[in-house]
Design an enzyme around this catalytic site. Structure first.
Site, PDB file in Angstrom:
ATOM      1  CG  HIS A  96     -58.149  21.045 -36.842  1.00  0.00           C
ATOM      2  ND1 HIS A  96     -58.471  20.291 -35.723  1.00  0.00           N
ATOM      3  CD2 HIS A  96     -59.193  21.886 -37.042  1.00  0.00           C
ATOM      4  CE1 HIS A  96     -59.669  20.657 -35.286  1.00  0.00           C
ATOM      5  NE2 HIS A  96     -60.132  21.628 -36.065  1.00  0.00           N
ATOM      6  CD  GLU A 144     -60.618  25.473 -34.504  1.00  0.00           C
ATOM      7  OE1 GLU A 144     -61.716  25.659 -35.010  1.00  0.00           O
ATOM      8  OE2 GLU A 144     -60.052  24.362 -34.495  1.00  0.00           O
TER       9      GLU A 144
HETATM   10  O1  G3P Z   1     -62.338  23.006 -37.009  1.00  0.00           O
HETATM   11  C1  G3P Z   1     -63.394  23.490 -36.280  1.00  0.00           C
HETATM   12  C2  G3P Z   1     -63.379  23.061 -34.894  1.00  0.00           C
HETATM   13  O2  G3P Z   1     -62.321  22.378 -34.381  1.00  0.00           O
HETATM   14  C3  G3P Z   1     -64.376  23.587 -33.975  1.00  0.00           C
HETATM   15  O3  G3P Z   1     -65.206  22.499 -33.694  1.00  0.00           O
HETATM   16  O4  G3P Z   1     -67.303  21.458 -33.117  1.00  0.00           O
HETATM   17  O5  G3P Z   1     -66.353  23.240 -31.647  1.00  0.00           O
HETATM   18  O6  G3P Z   1     -67.302  23.842 -33.869  1.00  0.00           O
HETATM   19  P1  G3P Z   1     -66.616  22.798 -33.040  1.00  0.00           P
END
Ligand code: G3P
Length: 226
Positions: A96, A144
């Site tokens: 992550h 992400e």
């Molecule tokens: O692991 C999920 C993440 O990093 C996304 O976070 O708070 O933007 O949904 P968020």
């Protein structure tokens, strides 16, 4: 076991630790049963065993948030794949952006997780990293962009190209690896957009964990899968 189309990372949010982790896990189980879709949750290591005991056998798939690249033996304070499996978890997130790993370690740890029968979701910040992650043949790659994490601005609408490019990149190197996208995902329309871009689902945190009504938030997300 397949990767669920919605995976909720509890992170280190106080709203999702201890009794709150169990409360959120039960909400996820209720929603999963109501809508007939598996939901993944990623509690803190310290809550894994307890959460698995409460909801582990139903429609909830329990992931650790990370494991260390450490073999069993004389070392202290590490969390190994074996420990997470022994706690009853189904799988783990890896790499992550808030818990990056060196590529060598990631390779070793992916292999160790496979040996323990754990599902692996390897995170990547862009399509190039997604390709490298896909080459490790995990069960899923989650793309992400770090700059959108926690913003409420969904990657599936703000940066659709990174999702499309990542799906393409991962499928080129590992056809069976699922692709999730995450960062800023908050409602069903964000999920729908993610699916339309070719991804298999979403990785979400604040949109559920910090929601006034996490059950409503999860139901809304699940509506995007219809
Ligand atoms: O692991 C999920 C993440 O990093 C996304 O976070 O708070 O933007 O949904 P968020």
């Amino acid at each position: 076991m397949r990767i669920p189309p919605i995976v909720v990372n509890f992170k280190a949010y106080s709203e999702a630790v201890g009794d709150n982790a169990v409360r959120l896990a039960k909400i996820a189980a209720e929603v999963a049963e109501e809508v007939g879709v598996k939901i993944g949750i990623c509690p803190a290591h310290t809550d894994l065993y307890r959460v698995v005991k409460e909801v582990g056998d139903g429609d909830v798939v329990v992931f650790a948030q990370a494991v260390d690249a450490a073999e069993p033996g004389s070392r202290t304070g590490h969390v190994t794949p074996e420990m997470v499996a022994a706690a009853g978890a189904d799988g783990t997130l890896l790499n992550h952006s808030e818990r990056r790993m060196r590529l060598d370690d990631l390779k070793d740890v992916c292999r160790a997780c496979m040996n323990e029968g754990l599902l692996t979701i390897v995170c990547a910040s862009d399509s190039m990293a997604a390709r490298a992650a896909g080459a490790l043949q995990p069960h899923a790659v989650a793309v992400e962009p770090p700059e959108l994490i926690g913003t409420g601005t969904p990657v599936s609408k703000a940066d659709p190209e990174v999702v499309e490019r990542s799906v393409e990149a991962v499928k080129e190197v590992s056809e069976d690896t699922a692709v999730l996208c995450g960062a800023g995902i908050t409602d069903g329309s964000d999920v729908r957009a993610a699916i339309e871009l070719g991804s298999d689902g979403v990785l979400v945190a604040s949109g559920v964990v910090l929601a006034d009504d996490p059950k409503e938030a999860l139901l809304d997300l699940a509506s995007g899968l219809e």
